[in-house]
Write an enzyme that holds these catalytic residues in place. Structure first.
Site, mmCIF file in Angstrom:
data_model
loop_
_atom_site.group_PDB
_atom_site.id
_atom_site.type_symbol
_atom_site.label_atom_id
_atom_site.label_comp_id
_atom_site.label_asym_id
_atom_site.label_seq_id
_atom_site.Cartn_x
_atom_site.Cartn_y
_atom_site.Cartn_z
ATOM 1 N N CYS A 5 0.801 -1.209 0.000
ATOM 2 C CA CYS A 5 0.000 0.000 0.000
ATOM 3 C C CYS A 5 0.843 1.273 0.000
ATOM 4 O O CYS A 5 0.494 2.253 -0.649
ATOM 5 C CB CYS A 5 -0.951 0.001 1.165
ATOM 6 N N ASP A 30 -7.863 5.857 -2.265
ATOM 7 C CA ASP A 30 -7.021 4.726 -1.871
ATOM 8 C C ASP A 30 -6.639 3.950 -3.124
ATOM 9 O O ASP A 30 -7.422 3.137 -3.605
ATOM 10 C CB ASP A 30 -7.776 3.821 -0.886
ATOM 11 N N HIS A 63 -1.982 0.535 7.134
ATOM 12 C CA HIS A 63 -2.334 0.884 5.758
ATOM 13 C C HIS A 63 -1.855 2.306 5.483
ATOM 14 O O HIS A 63 -1.579 3.076 6.404
ATOM 15 C CB HIS A 63 -3.855 0.773 5.608
#
Lengths: 319, 331, 654
Positions: free
Chosen positions: C410, C470, C454
């Site tokens: 991520c 995202d 994250h």
């Protein structure tokens, strides 16, 4: 409390009367030693043997002799010396020319009351011959076993151990004696009476038999029957426990010693007409029973058996 | 600073001691340690423990650390519980004098105390002594329903009675954080015998024969003649030579030991100072006892007849210890 | 305290050494190796010295040891303060004390040090799993102390252990009372040292690989209890530190710089929840994006909308928060903020990415939404792979990732996305935090672990303000809807608890976590409010500090009365039987005549003496004596003897 009001058999005088008569007779002879006389009788009734420790001349022999007469017992006296042999005590097998056989000549130990005088003057070997006979109520010579007469009662005398030339009885042997007593000097007034009065030996001859050997056996049989309650046994055990944990003694009372204490207390209770053993009975016999069984760690700690007894008694509360 | 602290402490202890004495009064034998007379304070370790817990508490509050606080509270509670235990261990103990053991001047006298209790739980680590944490203190355990004894020793400095005025029974069971103690003011005393003189003068000697009063002395030392043989006589003592000569069976007889008897008299030592006379008498008494000889003791106003044995010796020594010189002079 | 004839063997040494070992145990991973080794050596030496009766270390040697150790500690930590250096110092003190241990007092000091070490371990951590060790060590140290102070003639070990256990059981109720009622003043009273020790959690810097490293840990980061419905997984973005400064490789939080607070408007219903954070030694408080209300006394909000606690979270901390899913944050953007969030390094790194941004900007001029959309489409359509083991990247990390390797976690996506956005002239920043979380049905709360860590982006759009984008969701939507395990390739190793765990084991784990949650809420987080709640439940109206103090004093008093009564009961004399009691009555009455039984005088002998001393009482006393002797010592006491004895004693008049 007293058994006097119990219906006594007409033919047989009650045990109490017998005891009273014996004590009275003995007190005539041995002046001012009533406690010792009673202890001596208690020891006899409890089937124990007696050790008297004292200097010469305080009347040990007279006491033994009087006791024998008063109880109608056959009597022998053995003078212990450094050259005494076991055979001098138990007897010897002698070859008889007439029959061509060995015959056992019974030694002085074959009597109902044996006075072993100055027992610590003899060698340990001779001592142990007597002590074995005391323990087993029989003697063995040349492979033959000869039972001793019943009742069998030994009074041994011992000089104070600080005198020279003695073989003090080992502690393990001391345990064979139910009691150890000391006679001591008579009080001044009584000594005067002794000096003024008739010869003790003449009085001895006149002493009547108070208890027959059969009655004595009956008395001895009655001693273990005297009731010892749980509270009393607690007390006896507390005494034993104290001696075992107290630091002033090398070792506490052995189980055999505890039984001896109870027997002596039972005899004392019987003599005093108690239905059951009272703590006082234990207290009365305790100094004589434990005095020679407890070795103080510190030799100078206790002056005599009485003091050891007092010491133990003072430390244990009566339940 | 240190000295000043020590001085302050001694002063506080003296004050506290006097206060306790006033509060309790004299004790009579036997003494029971009741709750009201047991005092309790933290020991030095206990103070350190308290300081540690304070630090922990502050830290725990500061960091809002609940587990730290939990540990602190557990230790606080443990400390308080041991405080109660120390108190409970002492409460209900009974003490009495078993014996006051005499001694010679220059030596020590001893007081044997019996500790007892009637509960079914043992009371461990009881300490008996004259002050707190002294090296001479005695530690003992009381078994369940049992008793045990402890000996307190005092130096015998002067002839006469040595009094045990005050002693302390304490315990810091179980963790040594708190010390519970009770002060006892008993009325016990022991006798200090005179110091035996270094070198004994030869004792006055009077020989008597006290042996034959009842039996005729039969000893083993000196040959005194023959008598007819009786059953029971040692075969070794049979006069075999006489038997061989055909004179019959006889037993050799020996005369009794001469019993030597002394009279130790205070007046016989005229010329010596009073205390020296007593010391001399003391030495004679000990020597005679050692040799198994009989003796009598004469002091002005006191007279002890001839006798032997440890009890006699002690009577004589006690008489010497308690002898009042001034009274004697007056008499 | 000093034994006069101290035996050569020191009583309780073995126990003290064992207790010390137990207390030092949990510190060992945090201690320098030489400290542990030194302590071990000293313990072994002291033990053999005790066995052989060797002389202890002379004073100069001990002084040298203490001095050298102190200097060495100072050299290691540059301080003697703080938990790390303090613990090491305590351990060395114990070792030095062991060198000179002669008396029970010395051993006691070591036991005290042991307790301090236990305490220090609790400052470090307060987890439930420590409890058995804590209780065991406390017990062991107490046993050691008991052993040290037992009198010599005493006691097998079993006896000592039982006795200590009894003491602790007696102390436990009082400890509980103190714990519940001792006032918890809101601390701190003095400055708390900023801890240097590392804790697992987010950092204020992000380099490629950081988050994937963090994800490898199964540790719990925080737990959340929702007061309403639990939002679906794809909405559970837990906002953490926001990173603005990029150096071509790493992202950082700006150092103390003032920016105006953006204006935020919320719409729709709020979501109320309580978040309980495990200590992470930083100030930020994770919150569901975007928090609307928070306890103002303890928490402030930064300019980039992250919640910050007043102090580093060093203990388990819980906060009641409200968040809204629907909001507008920063309708207008301050110039300084815009500058900050458009800045890129000027050294020409990641040139291809910058070029891509510029190209997008020219293609969709004035339409930032289209720029975002196109980049996301690029992630979705080109062969980008979501993996926990991305290839290593060199200087132009973003370029290499975007155009060469195309494999990343991520943080790679968030970083690349933000860089391209900035190049395209869209203000953007990286937000780190957690995403998702596992619902624990046993406790009815959400567990968020480090593996849920994250990173995503926020872009500022005209009219919409800061909006969350995202990029990971474009590449691996499974990660957002499910968890890490659903998103990465099957053959990729992931943290043990995620894959290959049997369902039963997972249940057990969740159960254990629920218990830990209760422990945290009830014990670790027990505070003044909990105390007031407790009093309230006990029926105290409007509880305050005074009520708390009174309650504490009252319950302490009750406890001490109970304890004293218990001890008196334990040490009670055994009960007397009837004859004994009646004899006591007789003794009490005769005392009026001045008669007291001697210490060893038997009851019968005493009464007999009294008969002689008081002839007027001889008759009744005689009866009493005979009855007593018959009851106590007689062969067969009659049933009515006791009644007669009672009567005789009661009618005795002195």
């Amino acid at each position: 409390m007293s058994t006097a009001n119990e219906p006594a058999a007409t033919a047989e005088p009650s045990l109490n009367e017998l005891i009273a008569a014996a004590v009275a007779g003995l007190n005539e002879i041995i002046l001012g030693k009533e406690t010792q006389v009673r202890l001596c009788l208690a020891c006899l009734f409890a089937r124990g043997h007696l050790l008297i420790e004292d200097i010469p001349g305080v009347g040990k022999t007279t006491l033994a002799h009087a006791l024998a007469r008063s109880l109608g017992l056959s009597y022998q006296r053995i003078q212990f010396t450094s050259d005494l042999l076991p055979a001098d005590i138990i007897g010897i097998s002698v070859f008889e020319a007439d029959t061509g056989q060995f015959r056992f000549h019974r030694g002085p130990v074959f009597a109902q009351l044996v006075l072993a005088d100055e027992v610590n003057r003899a060698t340990p070997k001779a001592q142990s011959a007597l002590l074995e006979a005391m323990e087993e109520h029989q003697v063995t010579a040349d492979g033959q076993t000869y039972p001793l007469t019943e009742p069998f009662f030994v009074i041994a005398t011992q000089n104070p151990s600080y005198q020279v030339g003695t073989y003090p009885l080992p502690e393990s042997q001391l345990d064979r004696f139910l009691m150890r007593i000391e006679l001591g000097y008579p009080a001044a007034s009584l000594e005067r009476q002794l000096l003024l009065g008739r010869d003790r030996r003449d009085l001895l001859d006149e002493l009547a038999t108070a208890i027959t050997p059969q009655q004595l056996l009956r008395l001895q049989g009655a001693v273990p029957q005297v009731h010892a309650s749980a509270a009393l046994l607690d007390y006896v055990q507390a005494v034993a426990r104290y001696t075992r944990q107290a630091p002033e003694f090398e070792a506490g009372l052995s189980p055999r010693a505890v039984i001896a204490l109870l027997r002596a207390a039972q005899a004392w209770a019987l003599m005093h007409g108690h239905e059951g053993v009272l703590p006082e009975d234990v207290q009365a016999v305790l100094p004589s029973v434990v005095g020679h069984r407890l070795a103080a760690r510190d030799d100078a700690r206790f002056r005599d058996a009485g003091e050891i007894g007092q010491h133990v008694l003072a430390a244990v509360a009566v339940p | 600073m240190r000295r000043w602290l020590r001085y302050l402490r001694a002063r506080i202890e003296r004050r506290a001691g006097a206060w306790i004495r006033r509060r309790q009064g004299a004790d009579t034998d036997p003494v029971e340690l009741r709750r009201q007379r047991i005092y309790i304070l933290p020991t030095r370790l206990g103070v350190a423990y308290g300081a540690m817990l304070c630090a922990m508490l502050l830290g725990g509050m500061n960091y809002n650390n609940n587990l730290g606080l939990g540990l602190t509270f557990l230790l606080v509670s443990l400390g308080l519980v041991t405080m109660h235990h120390a108190h409970g261990t002492l409460a209900g103990v009974r003490l009495r004098l078993l014996e006051a053991v005499p001694g010679f001047v220059g030596g020590e006298v001893r007081f044997r105390l019996l500790l007892e209790h009637s509960s079914n739980v043992a009371r461990p680590a009881l300490e008996i002594g004259f002050a707190r944490a002294e090296s001479g203190n005695v530690t003992t355990d009381l078994p369940p329903r049992g008793s045990s004894d402890a000996t307190l020793v005092l130096p015998a400095q002067r002839r006469g009675r040595v009094a045990l005025e005050r002693f302390i029974v304490s315990t810091s069971h179980p963790f040594g954080l708190f010390r519970a103690w009770a002060v006892v003011h008993p009325a016990y005393s022991a006798i200090a015998w005179p110091r035996p003189a270094e070198r004994a003068m030869p004792p006055p000697l009077i020989a008597t024969d006290t042996g034959g009063a009842q039996t005729g002395a039969i000893g083993a030392e000196d040959f005194a003649g023959l008598r007819p043989f009786q059953a029971g006589d040692s075969l070794r003592r049979v006069a075999w030579k006489a038997y061989a000569r055909g004179q019959g069976l006889y037993t050799k007889q020996f005369a009794g030991t001469d019993v030597v008897s002394h009279v130790f008299d205070y007046e016989s030592l005229a010329g010596l100072p009073a205390e020296s006379r007593l010391e001399q008498l003391c030495r004679w008494v000990l020597d005679a006892q050692e040799r198994g000889e009989a003796f009598a003791l004469r002091l002005p106003g006191t007279s002890i007849d001839t006798n032997v044995g440890p009890a006699h010796r002690e009577r004589c020594l006690n008489a010497l210890a308690l002898f009042e010189v001034r009274e004697a002079a007056r008499a | 305290m000093r034994e006069p004839n101290a035996p050569s063997r020191l009583r309780g040494l073995a126990w003290v050494l064992a207790a010390l070992a137990a207390a030092v145990g949990p510190h060992v991973p945090h201690l320098p190796a030489w400290v542990t080794l030194l302590l071990l050596a000293v313990c072994a030496w002291r033990w053999t010295a005790d066995l052989r009766g060797t002389r202890l270390a002379p004073l100069p040697l001990r002084v040298v040891v203490v001095l050298v150790s102190t200097v060495a500690i100072f050299g290691t930590y540059r301080t003697l303060n703080g938990i790390e250096a303090g613990t090491a110092f305590l351990v060395l003190m114990a070792a030095a004390k062991l060198l000179e241990t002669r008396t029970s007092r010395d051993l006691t000091v070591i036991v005290f040090i042991g307790w301090f070490l236990l305490y220090a371990a609790l400052l470090r951590e307060q987890s439930l799993s420590q409890l058995p060790w804590l209780l065991g060590s406390t017990f062991l140290t107490a046993v050691a102390l008991m052993r040290v102070h037992a009198s010599s003639a005493q006691a097998p070990a079993g006896h000592i252990v039982r006795r200590t256990l009894r003491l602790l059981l007696l102390a436990a109720p009082l400890a509980l009372l103190l714990f519940l009622l001792f006032p918890r003043l809101p601390g701190p009273f003095w400055g708390i040292d900023s801890r240097t020790e590392a804790r697992t959690g987010l950092d204020d810097e992000m380099t490629p690989g950081d988050v994937s490293d963090l994800s490898a840990s199964g540790e719990v980061a925080f737990r959340v209890r929702f007061f309403g419905a639990t939002p679906p997984p794809e909405q559970r973005y837990w906002r953490g530190p926001v990173l603005h400064e990029f150096d071509g490789r790493s992202w950082r939080r700006p150092s103390a710089q003032a920016f105006p607070q953006p204006q935020v408007t919320f719409r729709g219903p709020g979501i109320r929840y309580r978040i309980t954070l495990q200590p992470h030694a930083r100030r930020w408080v994770l919150a569901l994006d975007l928090p609307a209300t928070w306890p103002e006394r303890e928490i402030t909000q930064s300019f980039d909308l992250t919640l910050l606690s007043a102090r580093p979270i060093n203990n388990v901390a819980a906060f009641d928060l409200t968040s809204h899913m629907d909001f507008t944050a920063g309708a207008s953007l301050a110039a300084s903020m815009r500058r900050k969030d458009l800045a890129l390094p000027l050294d020409g790194t990641n040139a291809r990415s910058v070029a891509l941004g510029r190209e997008l900007a020219t293609r969709h001029a004035g339409n930032p939404r289209a720029i975002v959309g196109e980049l996301l489409t690029m992630f979705r359509q080109q062969p980008f792979v979501y993996t926990m083991q991305p290839p290593l990247l060199a200087d132009n990390a973003v370029d290499e990732f975007l155009f060469d390797t195309r494999k990343g976690f991520c943080e790679h996506y968030a970083s690349a996305f933000t860089v391209v956005m900035r190049a395209a002239g869209v203000p953007a920043r990286v937000v780190t935090g957690y995403q998702g979380g596992e619902f624990n049905p046993f406790g009815g709360y959400l567990i968020v672990r480090q593996s849920d860590a994250h990173a995503w982006s926020e872009v500022w759009l005209e009219g919409r303000g800061w909006s969350r984008v995202d990029p990971t969701a474009a590449v691996a939507p499974e990660r957002i809807q499910g968890s890490l395990i659903d998103a990465v390739a099957e053959d990729e190793p992931v943290p043990g608890r995620l894959r290959d765990a049997s369902p039963l084991w997972l249940q057990v784990e969740l159960g254990w976590d629920a218990v830990n949650d209760i422990w945290n809420q009830r014990v670790v987080r027990f505070d003044a409010q909990s105390q007031f709640d407790l009093l309230d439940r006990l029926g105290v109206d409007d509880p305050d500090w005074r009520a708390l103090g009174l309650g504490l004093a009252g319950s302490l008093a009750v406890f001490f009365v109970v304890l004293s009564t218990y001890l008196a009961w334990r040490y009670r004399p055994p009960p007397r039987d009837w004859p004994g009691r009646l004899h006591d009555v007789v003794v009490a009455r005769l005392r009026k005549r001045g008669l007291t039984p001697g210490p060893a005088e038997s009851p019968v002998a005493f009464i007999e003496r009294a008969e002689q001393a008081c002839p007027d009482l001889a008759r009744p006393l005689g009866d009493i004596r005979k009855l007593y002797a018959a009851l106590r010592y007689g062969p067969s006491p009659r049933i009515d003897d006791l009644q007669r004895l009672k009567h005789a004693v009661n009618s005795l008049r002195v």
